[in-house]
Design an enzyme around this catalytic site. Structure first.
Site, PDB file in Angstrom:
ATOM      1  CG  HIS A  88      -0.274   3.660  -5.297  1.00 18.85           C
ATOM      2  ND1 HIS A  88       0.610   4.720  -5.284  1.00 18.85           N
ATOM      3  CD2 HIS A  88       0.488   2.546  -5.463  1.00 18.85           C
ATOM      4  CE1 HIS A  88       1.837   4.266  -5.440  1.00 18.85           C
ATOM      5  NE2 HIS A  88       1.792   2.953  -5.544  1.00 18.85           N
ATOM      6  NE  ARG A 120       3.660   1.467  -1.110  1.00 20.43           N
ATOM      7  CZ  ARG A 120       3.843   0.841  -2.278  1.00 20.43           C
ATOM      8  NH1 ARG A 120       4.374  -0.353  -2.313  1.00 20.43           N
ATOM      9  NH2 ARG A 120       3.495   1.424  -3.400  1.00 20.43           N
ATOM     10  NE  ARG A 156       6.866  -1.931  -9.573  1.00 22.84           N
ATOM     11  CZ  ARG A 156       7.399  -3.154  -9.567  1.00 22.84           C
ATOM     12  NH1 ARG A 156       8.203  -3.517 -10.509  1.00 22.84           N
ATOM     13  NH2 ARG A 156       7.101  -4.015  -8.611  1.00 22.84           N
ATOM     14  CB  THR A 157       6.139   3.250  -4.917  1.00 24.32           C
ATOM     15  OG1 THR A 157       5.207   2.557  -5.734  1.00 24.32           O
ATOM     16  CG2 THR A 157       5.548   4.577  -4.479  1.00 24.32           C
ATOM     17  CE  LYS A 210      13.686   1.041  20.124  1.00 26.66           C
ATOM     18  NZ  LYS A 210      14.463   2.268  20.376  1.00 26.66           N
TER      19      LYS A 210
HETATM   20  C1  NCD Z   1       1.124  -1.401  -6.436  1.00 28.73           C
HETATM   21  C2  NCD Z   1       0.823  -1.071  -4.994  1.00 28.73           C
HETATM   22  O1  NCD Z   1       1.719  -1.054  -4.160  1.00 28.73           O
HETATM   23  O2  NCD Z   1      -0.346  -0.819  -4.731  1.00 28.73           O
HETATM   24  N1  NCD Z   1       2.486  -1.449  -6.697  1.00 28.73           N
HETATM   25  C3  NCD Z   1       3.089  -0.279  -7.078  1.00 28.73           C
HETATM   26  O3  NCD Z   1       3.226   0.632  -6.311  1.00 28.73           O
HETATM   27  N2  NCD Z   1       3.451  -0.170  -8.345  1.00 28.73           N
HETATM   28  C4  NCD Z   1       0.402  -2.579  -6.937  1.00 28.73           C
HETATM   29  C5  NCD Z   1       0.461  -3.846  -6.174  1.00 28.73           C
HETATM   30  O4  NCD Z   1       1.189  -3.993  -5.192  1.00 28.73           O
HETATM   31  O5  NCD Z   1      -0.240  -4.761  -6.580  1.00 28.73           O
END
Ligand code: NCD
Length: 313
Positions: free
Chosen positions: A140, A112, A62-63, A91
């Site tokens: 997040h 991320r 999703r993100t 590397k």
């Molecule tokens: C979440 C995350 O990555 O923190 N997912 C997301 O981005 N919707 C929640 C999760 O992974 O549990």
């Protein structure tokens, strides 16, 4: 990190602590405008010529999808780095060097990373804005913001709410960001419901209380089910703990269709997703369920608005 203070331009977004109520209002107003426009078939070119690098060291559906979609819906370009297996990171390249490369090619980086604090390190190393798309067990922010946007959209308020945040609260970064956001509005009560091994971190509890929210804990969802306005379920973060701890924690809290039907009529069931059994499938058709459609779609509009605000005056 720098507070936004009404001016997003060229700022990195690492934590929800950077936002005031007024900043959130600016963001939500633009997100709502994009939502309306896109729903009416409008095409936007606000970020024509700008490029986003999505630098994702951890799995994401999703993100990353919504960040890439958001940028392209504004006419911008993308450099999608989905997983580091095929990059120089294997590397042994250090994070700040990797940031340096991608800021040479793009105008904004969404990152991320498995370590808490990594987004801040990246932001400090960069001369272009860096957006935290999840840093380990830290935060997040864009998920917290899209969650709050969904609450406002559906309940027409962000104050006077009873919100239960359920699951692996120690490691769940979305729970940290959303709790802090809710706490800045008046008369909100947060119920933290977690397995004993994974309570909400003290530093988050401290901030949330300082902001003025009432903090309570409960042992089960049932204790609060009939009084809450929002039930925010999260998964156990298997990848962040030993196997035996996971085995003890998994299946601690499960929302079923029957439980969902007992909730207040005007209440919301939310989840950042992915779910791994915390919400049974028979909840999906409940009108209170926000996770499959509303939260997900709102994520793209929030990210469109944020990209636009950090990239253009
Ligand atoms: C979440 C995350 O990555 O923190 N997912 C997301 O981005 N919707 C929640 C999760 O992974 O549990």
């Amino acid at each position: 990190m720098k507070k936004i203070n009404g001016d997003f331009f060229n700022k990195s977004i690492v934590s929800v602590d950077q936002f005031s109520k007024a900043d959130i209002e600016i963001l939500f107003e633009l997100a709502a405008e994009y939502k309306k426009g896109i729903s009416n078939g409008m095409v936007f070119n606000d970020l024509n010529g700008k490029i986003l690098t999505a630098l994702f060291y951890e799995p994401s559906s999703r993100t990353i999808g919504s960040f890439l979609g958001a940028m392209q819906r504004l006419g911008g370009g993308i450099i999608p780095i989905h997983g580091i297996l095929n990059t120089s990171v294997v590397k042994g390249e250090i994070l700040t060097d990797t940031i340096n490369i991608f800021q040479s090619y793009s105008d904004v980086i969404a990152i991320r990373h498995p370590e808490a604090g990594a987004a801040e390190i990246a932001a400090k190393a960069a001369y272009i804005p860096v957006i935290n798309a999840g840093d380990g067990t830290g935060e997040h922010p864009t998920q917290g913001l899209l969650d709050l946007f969904t609450i406002l959209e559906k309940l027409q308020r962000t104050n006077n709410l009873k919100v239960a945040i359920v699951g692996d609260l120690k490691y769940g970064r979305t729970a940290h960001s959303l709790s802090k956001l809710i706490s800045i509005y008046p008369k909100n009560t947060l119920y933290f419901i977690s397995p004993p091994q994974s309570p909400m971190p003290d530093e988050v509890v401290k901030i949330v209380k300082k902001n003025g929210a009432v903090v309570k804990t409960a042992k089960s969802i049932e204790e609060v089910l009939k009084t809450i306005d929002v039930l925010y379920m999260t998964r156990v973060q298997k990848e962040r703990m030993e196997e035996e701890v996971y085995e003890k924690m998994k299946n601690s809290f499960i929302l079923t269709g029957k439980m969902a039907r007992a909730m207040k009529k005007d209440s919301l069931i939310m989840h950042p997703l992915p779910r791994v059994g915390e919400i049974t499938m028979d909840v999906d058709s409940n009108p209170r369920a926000m996770y499959l459609k509303h939260q997900m779609r709102n994520g793209m509009f929030i990210r469109m608005a944020l990209l636009r605000l950090v990239l253009k005056k």
